[in-house]
Design a protein around this motif. Sequence first.
Motif, PDB file in Angstrom:
ATOM      1  N   VAL A  66       0.861  -1.181   0.000  1.00  0.00           N
ATOM      2  CA  VAL A  66       0.000   0.000   0.000  1.00  0.00           C
ATOM      3  C   VAL A  66       0.900   1.234   0.000  1.00  0.00           C
ATOM      4  O   VAL A  66       1.698   1.412   0.930  1.00  0.00           O
ATOM      5  CB  VAL A  66      -0.922   0.017   1.244  1.00  0.00           C
ATOM      6  N   PRO A  67       0.817   2.068  -1.045  1.00  0.00           N
ATOM      7  CA  PRO A  67       1.674   3.260  -1.101  1.00  0.00           C
ATOM      8  C   PRO A  67       1.445   4.168   0.109  1.00  0.00           C
ATOM      9  O   PRO A  67       0.311   4.437   0.502  1.00  0.00           O
ATOM     10  CB  PRO A  67       1.243   3.963  -2.394  1.00  0.00           C
ATOM     11  N   GLY A  68       2.519   4.601   0.705  1.00  0.00           N
ATOM     12  CA  GLY A  68       2.435   5.507   1.845  1.00  0.00           C
ATOM     13  C   GLY A  68       2.193   4.830   3.181  1.00  0.00           C
ATOM     14  O   GLY A  68       2.160   5.483   4.207  1.00  0.00           O
ATOM     15  N   LEU A  69       2.045   3.508   3.192  1.00  0.00           N
ATOM     16  CA  LEU A  69       1.801   2.775   4.438  1.00  0.00           C
ATOM     17  C   LEU A  69       3.053   1.999   4.808  1.00  0.00           C
ATOM     18  O   LEU A  69       3.550   1.182   4.036  1.00  0.00           O
ATOM     19  CB  LEU A  69       0.628   1.812   4.284  1.00  0.00           C
ATOM     20  N   GLU A  70       3.579   2.282   5.988  1.00  0.00           N
ATOM     21  CA  GLU A  70       4.754   1.573   6.475  1.00  0.00           C
ATOM     22  C   GLU A  70       4.329   0.572   7.533  1.00  0.00           C
ATOM     23  O   GLU A  70       3.786   0.940   8.578  1.00  0.00           O
ATOM     24  CB  GLU A  70       5.770   2.549   7.071  1.00  0.00           C
ATOM     25  N   ILE A  71       4.540  -0.703   7.255  1.00  0.00           N
ATOM     26  CA  ILE A  71       4.231  -1.758   8.221  1.00  0.00           C
ATOM     27  C   ILE A  71       5.480  -1.966   9.063  1.00  0.00           C
ATOM     28  O   ILE A  71       6.576  -2.142   8.541  1.00  0.00           O
ATOM     29  CB  ILE A  71       3.850  -3.077   7.503  1.00  0.00           C
ATOM     30  N   ARG A  72       5.321  -1.941  10.401  1.00  0.00           N
ATOM     31  CA  ARG A  72       6.447  -2.090  11.316  1.00  0.00           C
ATOM     32  C   ARG A  72       6.166  -3.232  12.286  1.00  0.00           C
ATOM     33  O   ARG A  72       5.028  -3.614  12.511  1.00  0.00           O
ATOM     34  CB  ARG A  72       6.651  -0.799  12.112  1.00  0.00           C
ATOM     35  N   SER A  73       7.216  -3.752  12.871  1.00  0.00           N
ATOM     36  CA  SER A  73       7.039  -4.775  13.890  1.00  0.00           C
ATOM     37  C   SER A  73       6.306  -4.157  15.083  1.00  0.00           C
ATOM     38  O   SER A  73       6.463  -2.979  15.379  1.00  0.00           O
ATOM     39  CB  SER A  73       8.379  -5.361  14.319  1.00  0.00           C
ATOM     40  N   GLY A  74       5.494  -4.960  15.713  1.00  0.00           N
ATOM     41  CA  GLY A  74       4.696  -4.479  16.836  1.00  0.00           C
ATOM     42  C   GLY A  74       3.292  -4.064  16.444  1.00  0.00           C
ATOM     43  O   GLY A  74       2.438  -3.887  17.309  1.00  0.00           O
ATOM     44  N   MET A  75       3.025  -3.912  15.143  1.00  0.00           N
ATOM     45  CA  MET A  75       1.669  -3.578  14.703  1.00  0.00           C
ATOM     46  C   MET A  75       0.763  -4.788  14.906  1.00  0.00           C
ATOM     47  O   MET A  75       1.238  -5.899  15.143  1.00  0.00           O
ATOM     48  CB  MET A  75       1.659  -3.137  13.245  1.00  0.00           C
ATOM     49  N   LEU A  76      -0.523  -4.562  14.802  1.00  0.00           N
ATOM     50  CA  LEU A  76      -1.516  -5.596  15.071  1.00  0.00           C
ATOM     51  C   LEU A  76      -2.304  -5.898  13.809  1.00  0.00           C
ATOM     52  O   LEU A  76      -2.767  -4.980  13.139  1.00  0.00           O
ATOM     53  CB  LEU A  76      -2.456  -5.118  16.178  1.00  0.00           C
ATOM     54  N   PHE A  77      -2.428  -7.181  13.466  1.00  0.00           N
ATOM     55  CA  PHE A  77      -3.254  -7.637  12.348  1.00  0.00           C
ATOM     56  C   PHE A  77      -4.447  -8.373  12.935  1.00  0.00           C
ATOM     57  O   PHE A  77      -4.279  -9.203  13.822  1.00  0.00           O
ATOM     58  CB  PHE A  77      -2.487  -8.599  11.442  1.00  0.00           C
ATOM     59  N   VAL A  78      -5.646  -8.072  12.429  1.00  0.00           N
ATOM     60  CA  VAL A  78      -6.860  -8.740  12.880  1.00  0.00           C
ATOM     61  C   VAL A  78      -7.568  -9.319  11.667  1.00  0.00           C
ATOM     62  O   VAL A  78      -7.847  -8.605  10.703  1.00  0.00           O
ATOM     63  CB  VAL A  78      -7.804  -7.766  13.627  1.00  0.00           C
ATOM     64  N   CYS A  79      -7.853 -10.628  11.709  1.00  0.00           N
ATOM     65  CA  CYS A  79      -8.589 -11.283  10.635  1.00  0.00           C
ATOM     66  C   CYS A  79      -9.253 -12.534  11.181  1.00  0.00           C
ATOM     67  O   CYS A  79      -8.690 -13.220  12.038  1.00  0.00           O
ATOM     68  CB  CYS A  79      -7.684 -11.618   9.457  1.00  0.00           C
ATOM     69  N   ASP A  80     -10.441 -12.819  10.694  1.00  0.00           N
ATOM     70  CA  ASP A  80     -11.187 -14.019  11.094  1.00  0.00           C
ATOM     71  C   ASP A  80     -11.225 -14.214  12.608  1.00  0.00           C
ATOM     72  O   ASP A  80     -10.987 -15.304  13.118  1.00  0.00           O
ATOM     73  CB  ASP A  80     -10.593 -15.263  10.441  1.00  0.00           C
ATOM     74  N   LYS A  81     -11.465 -13.159  13.354  1.00  0.00           N
ATOM     75  CA  LYS A  81     -11.571 -13.184  14.812  1.00  0.00           C
ATOM     76  C   LYS A  81     -10.276 -13.599  15.505  1.00  0.00           C
ATOM     77  O   LYS A  81     -10.279 -14.002  16.652  1.00  0.00           O
ATOM     78  CB  LYS A  81     -12.715 -14.083  15.258  1.00  0.00           C
TER      79      LYS A  81
END
Length: 109
Positions: A66-81
Amino acid sequence: MSLGKMNIFVDIFNRNQSKDSEGFVTQIDDFVASVRAFREERHGSRKWANLAAFTDANAIFKFRRVPGLEIRSGMLFVCDKSRYTVISVEDINGMYTEVLAEKIEPSKA
């Protein structure tokens, strides 16, 4: 990677801590983006056997960058509960992002 394999939606959150007037720290999850992704859980393949010695990750996410989006360690991903904490991020040819993540399990107390 075709869109047919990217069959789940992942909500990405940035984890921030804030301190109130009494000094208590609270965790705040700020919504960043929602992307269509491919998720692979840990299993007995050669790829996971090679990763086993180096990481606690039990899921791999692959999605278009995604242009302009920096994914870093420590972020949270939520999917399928399920909730995952990002351990490491790798850019693949400037088109895709590969994320190693650890599933957050509720404590059994």
